[in-house]
Design an enzyme around this catalytic site. Structure first.
Site, short mmCIF file in Angstrom:
data_model
loop_
_atom_site.label_atom_id
_atom_site.label_comp_id
_atom_site.label_asym_id
_atom_site.label_seq_id
_atom_site.Cartn_x
_atom_site.Cartn_y
_atom_site.Cartn_z
N GLY A 210 29.26 2.34 -1.04
CA GLY A 210 29.17 3.65 -1.66
C GLY A 210 30.01 4.65 -0.88
O GLY A 210 31.02 4.30 -0.25
N SER A 211 29.53 5.90 -0.86
CA SER A 211 30.36 6.97 -0.33
C SER A 211 30.51 6.96 1.19
O SER A 211 31.31 7.74 1.72
CB SER A 211 29.79 8.31 -0.77
OG SER A 211 29.79 8.37 -2.19
N THR A 212 29.73 6.13 1.89
CA THR A 212 29.94 6.09 3.33
C THR A 212 31.37 5.64 3.62
O THR A 212 31.92 5.94 4.67
CB THR A 212 28.96 5.11 4.02
OG1 THR A 212 29.05 3.85 3.37
CG2 THR A 212 27.53 5.61 3.93
N MET A 213 31.97 4.93 2.63
CA MET A 213 33.33 4.44 2.80
C MET A 213 34.32 5.60 2.91
O MET A 213 35.42 5.45 3.44
CB MET A 213 33.67 3.54 1.61
CG MET A 213 34.95 2.78 1.76
SD MET A 213 34.87 1.65 3.18
CE MET A 213 36.58 1.14 3.24
N LYS A 214 33.90 6.79 2.40
CA LYS A 214 34.82 7.93 2.41
C LYS A 214 35.17 8.34 3.84
O LYS A 214 36.19 9.00 4.07
CB LYS A 214 34.20 9.10 1.65
CG LYS A 214 34.20 8.86 0.13
CD LYS A 214 33.38 9.88 -0.62
CE LYS A 214 33.27 9.46 -2.09
NZ LYS A 214 32.15 10.20 -2.76
#
Lengths: 484, 431
Positions: A210-214
């Site tokens: 999810g957005s932790t990849m950002k």
């Protein structure tokens, strides 16, 4: 007749020479292949006769010990785990009939006291009994226990906490877990149990990040010099990414933003912004930064290789993809596509940013100590590589502080008096009926002492609501101890 | 220095071995030290010295090294058995005492071994009866498919151990009579009268395969027979022919008798899946034990033998597989040392045959020595997988009352031959 008697003696000498040759064959020339023969139970029985070393927590508490059963020559040692389920997946178990797992497996030589041949012979000559060496781990029982309790309340999941400067792993939890003392009795049942309790989710589960990849995408964007924290990108929705429209579902105002700075886009986790950034950076750059963080290969932690998984973009057959494959890199940048990652990898991402951009080797064992107190081996912190410039890490830290501020997605992770930097993640799973909730963070932001990744499987809540409070509580516990 | 003084001096290494062996065991097993064990060595030495004094009185000229070598083997066996099962060592020591009584009685009663010639057919008949006794209902019975022992009340008795001596006496006497005919005769002129008994011996060996179902004993008897035949006639063609016949017979039976066939299959591949846990377990574990020993071994009492749940990892560690235990604890060097002791014993035995004055004495000494050497080859060869594993004892070392008594009887006969040979110098010189 005498000549024949002498000849007969010659025949006897030849026959005995054959016996000597065959005895040498088994005792020396083919000895090691016989020792490796699966029908040979001697090595296992031999190990049982030597008490294995202790596995100790960071505060000296015993996690695993050997207890003697029987007396005299029939004595043997059986493993006992006083902390029960608490460290089950990371420390593992060791039983003759069921083999080893976890640290019990990767550190078997030290625990069984198999040092080099020379040291063993010296011990024998000096009459020192062969004994296992004690393993002093970096694990913190109270933080571990807290993380485990909080995760269990939310079903299934994992948490990993690392000291950014040293790579020392302070917490590694995977739930559901198991009581290693029950392995001999319930091994088959544990193997079949729902939720696979024997499976270490922290290092073996591939979850969509999810957005932790950002955080990874932002590191690539800033460090490559293509963007600054103040670069302005359009937050309109939907936006075509990878040829398919991408929208900011489920956020306020139907997710349609105007122009935003990257800092704001990270705090609000705007998918269309980061998807566009990912596409602009391209496959080459983003995959390069992912590899610098440790993606695409198993992490160099002191656990058995078969209990580790490489994070990365996988195809349906389980093959890791690279630049030459068709990948929707814009969606990889926001943690979608076929990207899946382990909680350990995401903890390393947070720890790397926290450590000024330098990735440290994660380690579970601090030192190996003999029964008489001699330190046989001290495992020093090891630097793996610089992932990004120090200035990039500093900028990214500020951006991540925005996530935990009142305007961000995770004000729930705030700790009074401590600056926290983090990033939430919520990946849809099961066709959008449930979420994989994430939170990665480190604190204090100005002098990081702990970095963490927490994930919860199949929850209805989002990262900021479910995972962030767990991360906050565990970080608070760990920081409280180190006097901060 | 007289032969007897040399004999006494040669007992010193024996005493050192016994003392060192028991000391090593007592140190490694400090858990179950008790008063009795400490005196074992001393009692054993006392017995040996008493036997020495007896030999000094009755057979002053006999070979000085045979008895110390036998004592060395027996002492070594006693220490190993004590290490494996202390209770059996006590029994073995009792059998050793009884064996010494038989030894002394033989020497006292049999002033001249040549009197045995008069009873050769009786001896042959008794030997054959002994061999077949295990098949007799009531007293016999099979162990692992082979008929090796008979039960007389509480006493278990392995008749083959005594039969081997009887057969050797018969063959030595018979070949002394007929060797001239056998040597000079052309094949057509050799009648059944001359060959008959030899064919009977071959037939007996084959019968043993069928009835006793023991390849090991059969090999041991037939090997000794061929050795004697060759020494008596110097005709290599007899040996080749005999080996050929035995080979054909063994091949035939290994294909037609289940028990023998099984043994051969296990020998060819003991590690095969499904075999290694059952039929091949014994030989495989024996090999694992040897691998465990390496060059120098684990040391007395240090090897893995007892299983946590009771029982031993090696089946029959005190009898069939004692060589594997020795290789495990004393390594290649210890095992080779033991083989060298047997070789020295064979050397003294054959030397006795060389200097003996008459054909019967020569053949008797040769036969007794050869049968002992071949027995060592059969059991050690079985444990090291040179040949299929069979259940004969390692002479004087393995646990077993019949074995130790029979081998002491064999030693007595050798010493009597030796005493006579060295008493009448000139034929072969004193060695």
């Amino acid at each position: 007749m005498n000549r024949q008697i002498v000849q007969l003696f010659g025949v006897v000498v030849v026959l005995f020479a054959v016996l000597v040759a065959f005895t040498s064959r088994w005792t020396v020339f083919e000895a090691s292949s016989l020792e490796d023969n699966p029908a040979n139970r001697r090595p296992l029985l031999e190990q049982q006769k030597v008490p294995r070393g202790l596995v100790l927590a960071d505060d000296g508490r015993t996690i695993a010990q050997s207890r003697r059963v029987g007396r005299g020559s029939a004595a043997r040692y059986v493993r006992f785990y006083p902390t029960g389920s608490l460290f089950s997946n990371v420390v593992g178990y060791s039983f003759i009939a069921y083999g080893n797992a976890g640290l019990e497996k990767s550190e078997n030589d030290a625990l069984a006291g198999d040092r080099n041949e020379l040291a063993t012979i010296a011990d024998e000559l000096l009459g020192r009994p062969q004994e296992g060496l004690d393993l002093h781990t970096t694990l913190d029982p109270s933080a571990q226990s807290l993380a485990r309790t909080l995760l269990l309340r939310n079903g299934r999941g994992a948490a990993v906490a690392i000291e950014p400067k040293t790579g020392r792993v302070r917490v590694m939890v995977s739930v559901p877990d198991y009581d290693p003392n029950r392995v001999p009795a319930d091994f088959a049942a544990l193997n079949r149990a729902p939720g696979s309790p024997l499976f270490n989710r922290a290092t073996q589960s591939g979850y969509p990040p999810g957005s932790t990849m950002k955080v990874v995408t932002a590191a690539a964007a800033l460090d490559s010099g293509r963007y600054t924290p103040d670069s302005v990108v359009s937050g309109r929705s939907p936006k075509v990414v990878g040829g398919v429209p991408l929208s900011n579902c489920c956020t306020e105002g139907n997710g349609n933003f105007g122009p935003l700075t990257l800092t704001e886009a990270l705090a609000k986790s705007v998918n269309t912004v980061w998807g566009e950034v990912g596409e602009k950076l391209g496959k080459g750059t983003l995959l390069e930064y992912m590899r610098r963080f440790g993606f695409d290969r198993k992490p160099p932690i002191d656990l058995p290789r078969n209990e580790l998984r490489a994070s990365g973009v996988y195809d349906r057959r389980g093959r890791l993809l690279d630049e030459h494959d068709a990948i929707d890199i814009g969606r990889v940048a926001i943690g979608q596509e076929r990207l899946n990652v382990t909680p350990l990898q995401m903890a390393e991402v947070a720890a790397t940013v926290a450590n000024g951009g330098v990735l440290m080797k994660p380690q579970l064992v601090d030192r190996v100590v003999a029964r008489d107190g001699r330190v046989e081996e001290r495992r020093k912190p090891e630097r793996v590589r610089r992932v990004m410039k120090e200035s990039t890490a500093r900028d990214l830290t500020k951006m991540m502080e925005g996530v935990v501020s009142p305007g961000g997605t995770a004000p729930t992770a705030q700790i009074p008096g401590v600056r926290v930097a983090g990033k939430t993640g919520t990946a849809e799973v099961d066709n959008g009926t449930a979420n994989q909730a994430w939170f990665i963070a480190f604190a204090p932001a100005d002098d990081p002492r702990i970095a963490i990744a927490v994930t919860v499987e199949r929850t209805q809540g989002e990262g900021g609501q479910v995972a962030a409070p767990i991360a906050r509580a565990v970080m608070e516990d760990l920081l409280g101890k180190s006097g901060g | 220095m007289s032969a007897r003084t040399r004999e006494l001096l040669a007992l010193i290494p024996v005493s050192l071995l016994v003392t060192a062996g028991f000391a090593a065991l007592l140190i490694t097993r400090s858990a179950d030290i008790n008063e009795a064990t400490a005196t074992y060595g001393a009692v054993f030495l006392g017995l040996c010295v008493a036997a020495h004094l007896f030999i000094r009185a009755r057979l002053p000229y006999a070979d000085p090294y045979l008895f110390p070598l036998a004592a060395l083997l027996a002492a070594f066996g006693l220490v190993m058995i004590y290490r494996i099962t202390p209770d059996l060592a006590r029994k073995q020591a009792q059998w050793f005492v009884f064996g010494l009584v038989v030894f002394c009685a033989t020497i006292t009663l049999l002033r001249d071994h040549r009197t045995l010639e008069r009873y050769r057919y009786t001896i042959a008949a008794v030997s054959i009866a002994l061999l077949l006794a295990p098949r007799m209902p009531g007293i016999g019975g099979a162990t692992n498919g082979a008929y090796l022992s008979i039960n007389l009340g509480a006493l278990e008795f392995q008749p083959a151990e005594f039969a081997k001596i009887g057969v050797i006496v018969f063959l030595a006497s018979y070949l002394r009579d007929t060797r001239d005919v056998l040597v000079r005769g052309r094949l057509p002129r050799l009648s059944l009268k001359h060959f008959g008994p030899l064919l009977i011996v071959w037939g007996a060996a084959m019968l043993m395969l069928i009835f006793i179902r023991d390849l090991g004993s059969s090999l041991m008897f037939f090997g000794a027979f061929l050795a004697l035949l060759y020494v008596a006639t110097a005709r290599i063609s007899f040996v080749v022919g005999g080996l050929g016949l035995f080979g054909v017979g063994a091949w035939f039976f290994s294909n037609h008798i289940q028990h023998v066939h099984e043994r051969v299959q296990i020998w060819l591949d003991p590690f095969k899946h499904g075999v290694v846990e059952k039929e091949g377990y014994q030989i495989a574990q024996g090999l694992f034990a040897q691998a465990d020993g390496g060059l120098f071994g684990r040391g007395f009492g240090r090897a893995l033998l007892e299983l946590p749940g009771g029982g031993t990892i090696l089946p029959a560690p005190h009898t069939d597989l004692i060589y594997a235990v020795i290789a495990d604890e004393l390594g290649l060097f210890g095992a080779v040392g033991l083989l060298l002791v047997y070789l020295l014993f064979a050397d003294r035995g054959f030397k006795t045959a060389l200097i003996a004055g008459d054909a019967f004495s020569k053949l008797l000494a040769t036969g007794l020595t050869a049968v002992m050497a071949i027995q060592v080859f059969v059991i050690v060869g079985g444990v090291t997988r040179v040949i299929p594993l069979t259940g004969v004892t390692l002479p004087l070392v393995s646990y077993g009352g019949s074995s130790i008594v029979a081998n002491l009887l064999l030693l007595a006969l050798l010493l009597i031959v030796s005493d006579h040979a060295r008493r009448e110098p000139g034929r072969g010189g004193v060695v």
